[in-house]
Write a protein that holds these residues in place. Structure first.
Motif, PDB file in Angstrom:
ATOM      1  N   GLY B 696       0.804  -1.230   0.000  1.00  0.00           N
ATOM      2  CA  GLY B 696       0.000   0.000   0.000  1.00  0.00           C
ATOM      3  C   GLY B 696       0.825   1.262   0.000  1.00  0.00           C
ATOM      4  O   GLY B 696       0.295   2.356  -0.166  1.00  0.00           O
ATOM      5  N   LEU B 697       2.125   1.145   0.182  1.00  0.00           N
ATOM      6  CA  LEU B 697       2.967   2.344   0.152  1.00  0.00           C
ATOM      7  C   LEU B 697       3.557   2.468  -1.253  1.00  0.00           C
ATOM      8  O   LEU B 697       4.129   1.512  -1.782  1.00  0.00           O
ATOM      9  CB  LEU B 697       4.090   2.216   1.188  1.00  0.00           C
ATOM     10  N   LYS B 698       3.392   3.653  -1.802  1.00  0.00           N
ATOM     11  CA  LYS B 698       3.877   3.846  -3.155  1.00  0.00           C
ATOM     12  C   LYS B 698       4.785   5.059  -3.171  1.00  0.00           C
ATOM     13  O   LYS B 698       4.440   6.109  -2.593  1.00  0.00           O
ATOM     14  CB  LYS B 698       2.685   4.072  -4.083  1.00  0.00           C
ATOM     15  N   ILE B 699       5.930   4.918  -3.797  1.00  0.00           N
ATOM     16  CA  ILE B 699       6.856   6.048  -3.860  1.00  0.00           C
ATOM     17  C   ILE B 699       7.161   6.348  -5.315  1.00  0.00           C
ATOM     18  O   ILE B 699       7.619   5.475  -6.072  1.00  0.00           O
ATOM     19  CB  ILE B 699       8.133   5.741  -3.064  1.00  0.00           C
ATOM     20  N   ASP B 700       6.830   7.578  -5.715  1.00  0.00           N
ATOM     21  CA  ASP B 700       7.096   8.009  -7.081  1.00  0.00           C
ATOM     22  C   ASP B 700       8.244   8.998  -7.082  1.00  0.00           C
ATOM     23  O   ASP B 700       8.376   9.795  -6.153  1.00  0.00           O
ATOM     24  CB  ASP B 700       5.858   8.691  -7.677  1.00  0.00           C
ATOM     25  N   ALA B 719       5.501  10.116  -1.571  1.00  0.00           N
ATOM     26  CA  ALA B 719       5.060   8.880  -0.943  1.00  0.00           C
ATOM     27  C   ALA B 719       3.559   8.954  -0.712  1.00  0.00           C
ATOM     28  O   ALA B 719       3.061   9.944  -0.174  1.00  0.00           O
ATOM     29  CB  ALA B 719       5.790   8.670   0.369  1.00  0.00           C
ATOM     30  N   SER B 720       2.843   7.925  -1.142  1.00  0.00           N
ATOM     31  CA  SER B 720       1.410   7.915  -0.879  1.00  0.00           C
ATOM     32  C   SER B 720       1.010   6.566  -0.313  1.00  0.00           C
ATOM     33  O   SER B 720       1.689   5.562  -0.508  1.00  0.00           O
ATOM     34  CB  SER B 720       0.634   8.204  -2.168  1.00  0.00           C
ATOM     35  N   ASN B 721      -0.123   6.544   0.373  1.00  0.00           N
ATOM     36  CA  ASN B 721      -0.524   5.390   1.145  1.00  0.00           C
ATOM     37  C   ASN B 721      -1.951   5.028   0.790  1.00  0.00           C
ATOM     38  O   ASN B 721      -2.865   5.809   1.001  1.00  0.00           O
ATOM     39  CB  ASN B 721      -0.391   5.780   2.632  1.00  0.00           C
TER      40      ASN B 721
END
Lengths: 228, 804
Positions: B696-700, B719-721
């Protein structure tokens, strides 16, 4: 077309759209207007524009096409009788078929009144055509469903029209001295229409019942002799 | 002064006129005489003069100077004068001239006149042209006349009351007491007008409607008497007793029965009786049946009765009389929503009506046919409708085309069928379709991946046949640009593949650029297509040449595109392949719905994007979204794509370009977006990437070159969750090989909010002196749902532009 003007026009028509009939037009095959009755308040300019547009559209239609036409937000019901087109604008919700019957009834009334009516009768006696229409329709709705009653009302109202010239006619005294039956005979044979009218008026004033027995031909002569 | 010529003589004279000019001259002469007679206040001939004026008015000549004379005639004692005066008033005056108010008093006197025909004239005039002021003043007199025993006056008064209510609805209650005995009247004129009055009151006020519901049995009785009674010569119309009254009663019953169970129940029997007993050989009978059907459909009638009604309409459809057929189509259209299956049974007859010669019938049949299309009959119905589209008059094409689009979208049995159908519409009625059909079709094509080769081949063939249908040409250009490689490879499975060379394809597209038939928008599509082919075809030099030629085009739009594409060849050649990649699959948006303004290509100008200032410099976040807003804010249908938009600071370069973009552009939305894609990439330069996506953690990562020092890459992490719980104590760490130097700035926060409700950003600066491929190892620690999480990851798929 000028857009604001058109909008305005549509607006005016739709505000008063609860009318059964919005207007009625009679025009010839050549596109000449013979009668116009408007049951919605519109300016002369708008009326002319609508008339022009409708006459063009209706005349362009082929004889075998149906009698209905959707035009702006109205429905046009038209029917051709000999050289005349009778054209009514009704609302979308209205019964087109009964409108055709209303047109037909009006034609029948004209026919009865003028005695096999033709376009010339309506041209030369346009005011009579209006009187008959106003005795049949009021505010765009039929007021009388019996032909007989409409014609009776028109004929009696015709009798009320006074001819200012008649009372000075030389035949006045002559007629006065005769009895009613003689009058009836002589007016039937007379060719002089004003004289017939004088005789007739006297007859009516002395013996009201007699007018019904007068033959149709004579009645017609009298009608043609309106004071206009 | 001699007597003026008589009316009939004048008419005769005018009719002898041979030319319009001659007629005008005669009329002018007569008008002058009439005016002078009016000035002299001549009472004897006023009537005659006004009558003559009315005739001229009908011929279209001005007659307004007779208005006051009409009023004088009305005030006269003579019946002839009054008759002509009122007629003139109705023709020459209306409520918009204040003069009409001067009549009020005369009408009032005449309403109380001793002769009924004078009263009749006054009522007729009031009912025809009375303004609201007049109605207020005279409503009392009308009400009095409504209560008389004289049926001649009573019927006129009833219709006058209708007019008063229409003009001044609040006067309605005044007439309520008078309505009490109206229906017990014997005279049909009075009955008819009373029903009209009751209808008007019920339509205007729910209270009145409830009040008059109790009249249903009485109305039913009257109707019953009409159909059961024998021949009555006075009211007979081809064997039917007073159809006018019957129709009126049926209409009132419809209003009273609507939404009311008891009233509907009370009229069921009589409606069935009318429906079965009415003679249908003549128009009158059908008029009554038609009204009955409408009533049955509107009230809460029994199902058996409804079937009967639909069957009557079915019989109407087969009638020889066109008028009856028209009426049948109109009413079937009204009932198709509620009784779909019953109407469906008459489908073949309805479709046959499409071939009718009469436009009124055709239009109705077309509307009804579209209403009848469903998943089962779509193929057959569409065949008929497409055939109709081929052959119909221009006035139908726009409506028919959008009808086909809607139906195809709703019920298409397969994608291929859908694409074929739309293409068929574009080839047959291309210049009549709405502007949004081009982006819609492009979207449809993009989304059907397996159909690309087939579609591009079909479109290429269509283009060879005809390049005059602009929407088709635009779609074709776009597709050839996107899928040119598929076209050349000849791998079509659906159809026998065609063999074309790159040069042939480019010839066609260049042909579009120079053709007089092409609109500016089409040229734009074509140029972009050629540009896209530079990565799909090997003949890059030819493309370069074309693009550079249009760098000096007089068409500003085309020129700008060409210049930008030129720059792409020269300065940014390394990123050209990435920029011109295939467009990703698009999502459907609601803005493509049928509610949009209908504009056909033929006459509509391309929607002009209002110049809007670019967002102020120094707003780093969500530049991409602002751009979309800019488009959306101008009411251009935007097609958002899943293409990643970079929310990074775009810098001045983007803004400059955007400024240009938004200033002189008159573009269709899609075209704009197409260009915008380029702009977005050009300015930012480096596509973004996803570095990490787990639990569920996404880092662009997004990239930017620091201006003064090209060796420094500025990377922003986002970073988004996507889980339901926040991630707290979030720490992002990064390590790079020794040849690099890394600087980690402080993060925007240490909590990553749940459900993607926000992002944590942090800036990393990497100094890369030797321009080596960038590699990075990252370490993430955070607390999620109470437990500590730690993870390591290696990132080595950095885009080449970020380190070159």
């Amino acid at each position: 077309m000028n857009l604001p003007r058109m909008l305005l026009l549509l607006l005016t028509i739709s505000i008063t759209s609860s009318f059964q009939m919005q207007f009625m037009l009679l025009f010839s095959r050549q596109g000449k207007l013979r009668l116009q009755k408007w049951y919605v308040p519109l300016s002369d300019k708008e009326k002319k524009k609508i008339t022009r547009e409708l006459v063009q559209t209706v005349l362009a239609r082929k004889p075998k096409m149906c009698s209905f036409l959707e035009w702006r937000d109205l429905k046009i019901v038209y029917k051709r009788y000999a050289s005349l087109y009778f054209c009514c604008a009704i609302e979308d919700q209205d019964n087109e078929l009964i409108t055709l019957e209303i047109i037909h009834r009006y034609v029948e009334l004209l026919d009865k009144y003028f005695g096999s009516v033709c376009e010339l009768d309506i041209i030369f006696n346009f005011e009579k055509a209006y009187f008959i229409l106003d005795e049949f329709l009021l505010g765009g709705e039929a007021q009388e469903t019996s032909k007989k009653n409409v014609l009776k009302a028109i004929e009696q109202a015709d009798l009320l029209q006074e001819d200012t010239k008649v009372s000075f006619s030389p035949s006045f005294l002559m007629v006065w001295s005769r009895n009613a039956a003689e009058v009836r005979d002589s007016c039937g044979g007379s060719e002089q229409a004003s004289w017939v009218k004088t005789a007739f008026l006297l007859l009516v004033s002395t013996e009201r019942k007699f007018w019904i027995t007068l033959n149709k031909d004579m009645l017609r002569k009298i009608k043609m002799q309106a004071p206009l | 002064m001699p007597a003026p010529i008589r009316l009939r003589e004048l008419i005769r004279t005018i009719r002898t006129a041979r030319t319009q000019a001659e007629e005008r001259e005669m009329i002018q002469k007569e008008c002058a005489a009439i005016r002078s007679s009016f000035r002299e206040e001549d009472n004897t001939y006023r009537c005659r003069n006004v009558a003559k004026l009315l005739y001229m008015h009908m011929l279209g000549y001005p007659a307004h100077f007779g208005q006051l004379e009409c009023l004088k005639l009305i005030a006269s004692q003579k019946f002839t004068d009054k008759r002509i005066g009122y007629l003139g008033a109705m023709l020459l005056l209306d409520e918009r001239q204040d003069v009409h108010l001067l009549m009020t008093n005369c009408i009032k006197n005449d309403l109380n006149h001793s002769t009924q025909y004078v009263q009749g004239l006054a009522l007729c005039t009031l009912g025809c042209m009375g303004s609201s002021e007049m109605c207020r003043d005279l409503a009392g007199e009308v009400e009095k006349l409504l209560k008389t025993s004289n049926s001649y006056l009573r019927k006129k008064a009833a219709l006058c009351a209708v007019h008063v209510i229409r003009k001044v609805p609040e006067l309605m209650e005044m007439f309520l007491p008078a309505t009490k005995n109206l229906l017990s009247e014997k005279n049909h004129g009075v009955l008819h007008t009373s029903v009209v009055l009751l209808t008007e009151m019920c339509e205007r006020s729910p209270d009145m409607l409830a009040h008059f519901r109790k009249l249903v049995p009485q109305l039913v009785r009257i109707l019953k008497n009409l159909i059961m009674s024998g021949y009555s010569p006075e009211h007979d119309v081809s064997g039917i007793s007073d159809p006018f009254l019957q129709v009126r009663i049926l209409r009132l019953l419809r209003i009273l029965g609507k939404g009311d169970d008891d009233s509907s129940e009370a009229m069921n029997d009589i409606l069935a009786q009318v429906a079965t007993n009415t003679e249908t050989s003549k128009n009158v009978g059908n008029a009554i049946l038609y009204e009955t059907v409408l009533t049955i459909m509107d009230i809460k009638s029994e199902s058996g009765l409804r079937v009967l009604a639909i069957n009557i309409l079915g019989r109407f459809l087969l009638n020889n009389d066109k008028n009856i057929r028209y009426v049948a189509l109109t009413s079937l259209l009204k009932t198709v929503q509620t009784d779909h299956n019953a109407v469906q049974r008459h489908r073949s007859t309805i479709v046959d009506c499409l071939k009718d010669l009469d436009v009124s019938i055709k239009r109705r049949a077309m509307e009804l046919s579209f209403a009848l299309v469903n998943g089962n009959n779509i193929r057959g119905m569409m065949k008929e409708l497409l055939y109709f589209l081929d052959s119909c008059d221009p006035e139908f094409k726009a409506d028919c085309a959008s009808g086909v689009f809607l139906a195809a979208e709703k019920y298409a049995p397969s994608k291929r069928w859908h694409i074929d159908t739309i293409m068929r519409v574009l080839t047959t009625a291309g210049s009549y379709v709405r502007d949004d059909s081009v982006p819609n079709l492009i979207q449809l094509i993009t989304n059907s991946v397996e159909m690309h080769a087939y579609t591009v081949q079909r479109l290429y063939k269509a283009l060879l046949d005809d390049i005059s249908q602009q929407p088709l040409v635009q779609v074709a250009s776009w597709c050839i640009g996107e899928y040119g490689d598929l076209l050349i490879s000849g791998q079509c499975e659906e159809e026998e593949p065609i063999q074309v060379t790159e040069d042939e394809v480019l010839d066609v597209l260049e042909g579009l650029l120079v053709s007089n038939l092409s609109s500016p928008v089409t040229r734009g599509y074509s140029l972009t297509a050629i540009m896209k082919l530079s990565t799909r075809f090997s003949s890059v030099n030819r493309i370069k040449k074309v693009v550079s030629i249009y760098g000096s085009s007089i068409d500003v739009e085309l020129q700008q595109r060409a210049v930008e594409y030129n720059a792409l060849f020269k300065k940014y050649d390394h990123m050209r392949p990435a920029l011109l990649e295939r467009m990703p699959i698009m999502e459907k948006t609601a803005s493509n719905g049928p509610t949009e303004i209908v504009q056909t290509n033929g006459e509509a100008e391309p929607s002009v994007v209002e110049p809007k200032h670019p967002p102020p410099v120094g707003q780093p976040a969500s530049q991409g979204n602002d751009l979309l807003d800019l488009l959306g804010g101008n009411d251009v249908p935007v097609i958002p794509t899943t293409m990643p938009t970079k929310p990074a600071s775009a810098g001045g370069e983007l803004l400059d370009l955007l400024g240009d973009l938004s200033l002189g552009l008159s573009l269709m939305a899609f075209y704009l977006f197409d260009l915008f894609k380029t702009v977005n990439f050009l300015s930012i330069g480096i596509p973004p990437m996803t570095a990490y996506n787990k639990n569920g953690l996404k880092i662009d990562f997004t990239f930017e070159r620091a201006n003064p020092n090209p060796n420094v890459a500025v990377i922003t992490i986002h970073a988004s969750n996507s889980t339901e719980a926040d991630m707290t104590d979030f720490v992002f760490q990064a390590a790079v090989p020794k040849t690099f130097q890394l600087q980690l700035l402080s993060p925007s926060s240490n909590v990553v909010p749940a459900l993607n409700q926000g992002t944590v950003t942090q800036v990393i600066r990497v100094l890369n002196q030797q321009k080596q491929p960038l590699r990075m190892r990252i370490k993430l620690t955070y607390i999620h749902k109470g437990s500590a999480v730690q993870d390591l990851a290696e990132v080595n798929n950095f885009p080449s532009q970020s380190w070159q």
